[in-house]
Design a protein around this motif. Structure first.
Motif: not given
Length: 626
Positions: A222-226, A275-276, A289-294
């Protein structure tokens, strides 16, 4: 207790060590081996998550514990950081004490399994090295991970062992036989993304991440998405924007290979679930995959459990108490971060041991921002004691004390009364006029509004009423409604256009102002270039940064030096794309990382059509060594 056991090698699955034990001990029946190790012959050998490990550890004496075996010789650490705390503890106890029935269902591998491996896999180069060193090859944990197709160390494609475990007896332990290994290497180019995924999977296996769990991971997401701009003002995820960016980042071909396609119309596609922070299970490869993206660095993601998005930089922070001996020194460790109720931007409240408490809106963009005070919430005992000392000397006037204490005279009068000193009790009162805005239910500092209007007029005496209204919209609007008589009596007289132009030239020494502004613009330019996150150099950005945008927009023809400098530094979109790309190239060269144009394009976030226009320039820059 056993007197002999084949010690597992580094990264070897416990299953492989037991297979070697069975071979070297000379047992013909696998049930004999099971009874020796686990005390019963009904235990089914598990390649990934063996059970009854507490009994095995006791059989091995004090050499190994069940926790050591789980951590170093099973695939449990690959899944652990993404599991809820309670489920993680339950699974550990299952592996220690139970027979393992239903363990994969509890783990979520049945529902969330992808890229399932039906057999045992090995790396030809690892096997060659082990045969030379140990006389035999062994089964690596990392090579059995679902979604890992290449060896993270040698970056070659993994091969499937000829004996298929699914077609062998359920209680059989399969050992790697050199005669059945294919040790030639496939020369086909390997996708670097697959190598990166394999290396991230190895990081999960090799590092102690016991302190991390699903709750931490969800919070960090959530922090990284923000931080990446994927949250709306009310902190909900902009799923369409996230989907488009994620697909662009990886491409559908790689996601299809990893069985991680995303159906945008599916309310429960894995990207929305991860993500939710849904209760549903998501495979660790998809987490990778998600961590590498963020973050593009799994090590940074798991660097510290306490570490998250730091909009105000790292602790400690400077104390900005102007009369303290430690003024501007990094001594503050107490920071509370909240969100602005309108913009949702972070607001930091810094509390020093001297009692001084201040806040400011973030995030910080420049080093100078660390020394900026938005609002003083408490002056503290050090400041108050200094004020008492000045007042007791009885030789300073109100404004002189205010200058020494670096604050407003009204603040001195308030503390003079609050502290019971009453030194200025007989002086001319400085009243802070406050009224309540009933419509909004908030206190309005009318005197501050008036001061803003008067200050703007003094700083820029050539301004017309309209210009003052634009610069002080909130203050002008409120005073117009509640203090119209005061407002009109203090505003400049109305002028027509000819008078405005004439008086502007008469009142303002434009040559002096030009010199002042061009120096300020040069400093702003230096700050923008030094910004950690590249910001395009435009007249608008510089004007907003300095608070002089109206002047640059309407009076630039009267500022020849400023105009000339601006013309020399302003960036087109293409110029900015080149600078942004060069910054990434410089960083990669400094870290001694390979520089690949496709990766530069992805990191800079430039569309292919636009990137093709600057590719030649970047190639020349790379060839020169940055």
């Amino acid at each position: 207790m056993l007197t002999f056991f084949t010690d597992p090698h580094e990264d070897e699955l416990l299953y492989g060590a037991i297979a070697r034990y069975h071979y070297y001990i000379g047992n013909i029946d696998y049930k004999d081996t099971l009874r020796e190790l686990f005390g019963r012959d009904s235990v089914i050998p598990s390649l990934y998550l063996p059970c009854k490990l507490e009994h095995l550890a006791k059989q091995l004496g004090k050499k190994y514990t069940s926790d050591y075996l789980i951590k170093n010789h099973t695939l449990f650490p690959f899944y652990a950081p993404f599991l809820p705390k309670e489920r993680k503890n339950t699974l550990i106890n299952t592996m220690k004490f139970e027979d393992g029935q239903g363990i994969y269902t509890r783990l979520g591998m049945v529902a969330g399994g992808i890229c399932k491996k039906e057999g045992i896999y090995y790396c030809p180069l690892c096997s060659q090295k082990e045969i030379k060193k140990y006389g035999e090859a062994y089964i690596h944990r990392i090579h059995q991970v679902q979604g890992v197709f290449v060896c993270p160390e040698h970056e070659v494609k993994l091969k499937k062992y000829k004996i298929d475990k699914t077609k062998a007896s359920r209680i059989e332990f399969i050992r790697l036989d050199e005669k059945l290994l294919e040790l030639d290497i496939e020369r086909k180019a390997i996708d670097k993304e697959l190598v990166k995924i394999a290396q991230a999977a190895r990081y999960l296996l090799d590092n102690d991440l016991a302190a991390f769990d699903k709750e931490f991971v969800a919070k960090k997401y959530k922090e990284l998405l923000d931080k990446k701009g994927f949250l709306s003002v009310n902190k909900t995820i902009q799923q369409k924007k996230l989907y488009n960016a994620f697909i662009w980042f990886y491409g559908k071909e790689l996601l299809n290979k990893l069985e991680s396609d995303i159906d945008q119309d599916d309310e429960y596609n894995w990207l929305k679930v991860i993500s939710r922070n849904s209760k549903r299970t998501v495979h660790p490869i998809r987490h990778i995959l998600f961590i590498d993206f963020l973050t593009e660095d799994i090590k940074h993601f798991f660097k510290s459990k306490e570490e998250g998005y730091s909009p105000f930089g790292e602790s400690p922070w400077p104390c900005l108490n102007p009369v303290a001996e430690h003024y501007k020194k990094d001594v503050v460790t107490n920071l509370k971060i909240t969100a602005d109720y309108k913009t949702r931007l972070p607001v930091g409240t810094f509390s020093c041991t001297c009692g001084f408490v201040y806040s400011r809106k973030g995030p910080d963009q420049f080093e100078e921002d660390r020394y900026r005070v938005g609002r003083i919430k408490a002056f503290g005992h050090v400041w108050e004691n200094k004020l008492k000392a000045y007042l007791k000397e009885e030789k300073y006037g109100l404004r002189e004390v205010a200058r020494l204490m670096k604050c407003d005279p009204k603040t001195i009068k308030n503390f003079d009364k609050k502290l019971g000193l009453n030194y200025f009790e007989g002086s001319k009162a400085i009243v802070k006029e406050v009224k309540v805005n009933k419509a909004q239910g908030k206190e309005i500092d009318i005197q501050a509004y008036k001061d803003k209007i008067i200050g703007t007029i003094r700083e820029q005496p050539s301004l017309s009423r309209t210009q003052i209204r634009r610069l002080c919209q909130k203050e002008y609007s409120y005073l117009y409604s509640h203090e119209k008589e005061w407002l009109f009596s203090n505003l400049p007289k109305k002028m027509n256009k000819q008078e405005i132009d004439y008086k502007s030239d008469q009142r303002v020494a434009w040559d002096v102002r030009d010199t002042e502004i061009v120096e300020a613009v040069k400093e702003a330019h230096r700050k923008l270039l030094a910004s950690q996150k590249p910001i395009r150099i435009t007249k608008s950005n510089i004007g907003k940064m300095l608070g002089i945008l109206p002047t640059l927009e309407k009076n630039l023809d009267k500022l020849p030096k400023t105009k000339e400098f601006l013309d020399s530094i302003l960036e087109s979109v293409t110029d900015f794309q080149i600078r942004r790309s060069k910054k990434i190239i410089d960083e990669k060269i400094a870290r001694k990382e390979p520089v690949r144009l496709w990766e530069i394009q992805r990191l800079a976030g430039i569309r292919t059509k636009a990137f093709n226009k600057i590719k030649d320039s970047l190639e020349a820059y790379i060839n020169r060594g940055g």
